[in-house]
Design an enzyme around this catalytic site. Structure first.
Site, PDB file in Angstrom:
ATOM      1  N   ARG A  51       1.020  -1.046   0.117  1.00 42.53           N
ATOM      2  CA  ARG A  51       0.011  -0.038  -0.035  1.00 42.53           C
ATOM      3  C   ARG A  51       0.888   1.214  -0.015  1.00 42.53           C
ATOM      4  O   ARG A  51       1.642   1.424   0.868  1.00 42.53           O
ATOM      5  CB  ARG A  51      -0.875   0.090   1.151  1.00 42.53           C
ATOM      6  N   HIS A  88      -7.515   1.107  -6.420  1.00 45.93           N
ATOM      7  CA  HIS A  88      -7.488   0.186  -5.316  1.00 45.93           C
ATOM      8  C   HIS A  88      -8.057  -1.335  -5.888  1.00 45.93           C
ATOM      9  O   HIS A  88      -9.273  -1.517  -5.409  1.00 45.93           O
ATOM     10  CB  HIS A  88      -8.582   0.813  -4.083  1.00 45.93           C
ATOM     11  N   GLN A  99      -9.793  -3.957  -3.383  1.00 42.91           N
ATOM     12  CA  GLN A  99     -11.221  -3.558  -3.035  1.00 42.91           C
ATOM     13  C   GLN A  99     -12.152  -3.967  -4.183  1.00 42.91           C
ATOM     14  O   GLN A  99     -13.231  -4.409  -3.621  1.00 42.91           O
ATOM     15  CB  GLN A  99     -11.162  -2.058  -2.656  1.00 42.91           C
ATOM     16  N   ASP A 109     -17.430   6.635  -1.640  1.00 45.58           N
ATOM     17  CA  ASP A 109     -16.269   6.646  -0.935  1.00 45.58           C
ATOM     18  C   ASP A 109     -16.049   8.001  -0.232  1.00 45.58           C
ATOM     19  O   ASP A 109     -16.535   8.915  -0.380  1.00 45.58           O
ATOM     20  CB  ASP A 109     -15.018   6.411  -1.931  1.00 45.58           C
ATOM     21  N   CYS A 133     -16.409   1.316   0.646  1.00 47.78           N
ATOM     22  CA  CYS A 133     -15.132   0.380   0.872  1.00 47.78           C
ATOM     23  C   CYS A 133     -14.810   0.475   2.435  1.00 47.78           C
ATOM     24  O   CYS A 133     -13.915  -0.148   2.904  1.00 47.78           O
ATOM     25  CB  CYS A 133     -13.960   0.769  -0.081  1.00 47.78           C
ATOM     26  N   ARG A 176     -12.940  -8.768   1.379  1.00 50.17           N
ATOM     27  CA  ARG A 176     -11.728  -8.506   1.260  1.00 50.17           C
ATOM     28  C   ARG A 176     -10.716  -9.819   1.633  1.00 50.17           C
ATOM     29  O   ARG A 176      -9.911  -9.921   0.562  1.00 50.17           O
ATOM     30  CB  ARG A 176     -11.193  -7.420   2.180  1.00 50.17           C
TER      31      ARG A 176
END
Ligand code: CP
Length: 319
Positions: free
Chosen positions: A103, A130, A133, A226, A266, A294
């Protein structure tokens, strides 16, 4: 010898491969301890340059369930990126670990890591994408809606961020009709839109980019949003809260979608800003299924990359 496969953006998987990974995730969810491509245990290095709850815990749990040993390395705990170059780091890591998960901020860093690594590199969130995700999100939509192809998925809010890009790319890769709505100046970059349109032409999906939130919501099957203040944007918070107000996922907004539409986020979520509490805590919200997924989705992509790269005998067994 097989070429090493990496997962840096949503389009690193072909439409057929993305479907294969989602099928595998469903199998893994049903048979939690039946797949051990990291048996040994082999180590997977997971680097975090930004904070995390879901990604950190889900990778740790998933690697252990795949028979491996997770090595979580937080920002400032290694030489990566400040005392040691990315290519040198990759050349050391590939001799010690079976997969590198990272990340970070710049997508270019992930690309440099992958270019120098003989083991798979996985993007656990960058400023641009992402993709892990989105595998979890698509898995969640499949569980609730069956087939993905032909569904309309609408994302509202900061449409220039990593989640908007990934919704667009992963959604069209699955043959979905993806609508992205945000204010002028906060829409996906032209290069992302073109890539999405090209992939949509292969899958039967479609791309709509708009500033009209109501139009984006009309008869949608899936609504997603988001945070309006992504990691690293904290100083712009007050201005951004005003900018995105018309794109909040409220009860009134949800009423424009199909009656059986589902809502994704998310997480972490900011109730009263990008999403109303009544929506995220209401019956159409599937955000905690999404969070759990996930683990299953990331197990699937790790096992798939190991097998596709010739580094595991199969998704079930280590070499
Ligand atoms: N959705 C997500 O990536 O959560 P974390 O930031 O907690 O990992």
């Amino acid at each position: 010898m097989a070429t090493t496969r990496h997962f840096l953006t949503d389009l690193d998987l072909s439409p057929a491969e993305q479907r294969e990974v989602l099928d595998l995730a469903l199998e893994m969810k049903a048979e939690k301890y039946g797949f051990t491509p990291y048996a040994g245990p082999q180590t997977v290095a997971v680097f975090f340059d930004k904070t995390s709850t879901r990604t950190r815990v889900s990778f740790h749990a998933g690697i252990a369930e795949l028979g491996g040993s997770p090595l979580i390395i937080n920002s400032g705990e290694s030489q990566l990126g400040h005392k040691e170059s990315i290519p040198d780091s990759a050349k050391v890591l590939e001799r010690m670990v079976s997969t590198i998960v990272w990340r970070t901020y710049a997508q270019s860093g992930l690309e440099e890591m992958a270019a120098n690594s003989s083991v798979p590199v996985i993007n656990a969130l960058s400023d641009d994408y992402h993709p892990c995700q989105l595998l979890a999100d698509l898995l969640t939509v499949r569980e609730h809606k069956g087939e993905l192809a032909g569904l309309t998925m609408s994302y509202l809010g900061d449409a220039a961020n990593n989640m908007a890009n990934s919704y667009l790319l992963a959604g069209v890769n699955a043959g979905m009709h993806v609508r992205i709505a945000g204010p002028e100046g906060y829409l996906p970059a032209e290069s992302i839109v073109v890539a999405a349109q090209e992939r949509a032409a292969l899958t039967g999906g479609s791309v709509t980019i708009t500033t009209d939130a109501a139009a984006a919501l009309a008869d949608a099957d899936v609504i997603a949003t988001d945070t309006w203040v992504s990691m690293g944007q904290e100083e712009e918070k007050e201005a951004r809260l005003k900018l995105f107000t018309d794109y909040a996922v409220t009860s009134a907004a949800l009423a424009r979608a199909k009656d059986d539409a589902i809502v994704l986020h998310c997480l972490p979520a900011y109730r009263g800003y990008e999403i109303e509490a009544a929506v995220i805590d209401g019956p159409q919200s599937v955000v905690f299924d999404e969070a759990e997924n996930r683990v299953h989705a990331q197990k699937a992509i790790m096992a798939w990359l190991m097998a596709a790269s010739g580094l595991a005998a199969s998704v079930r067994e280590a070499k």
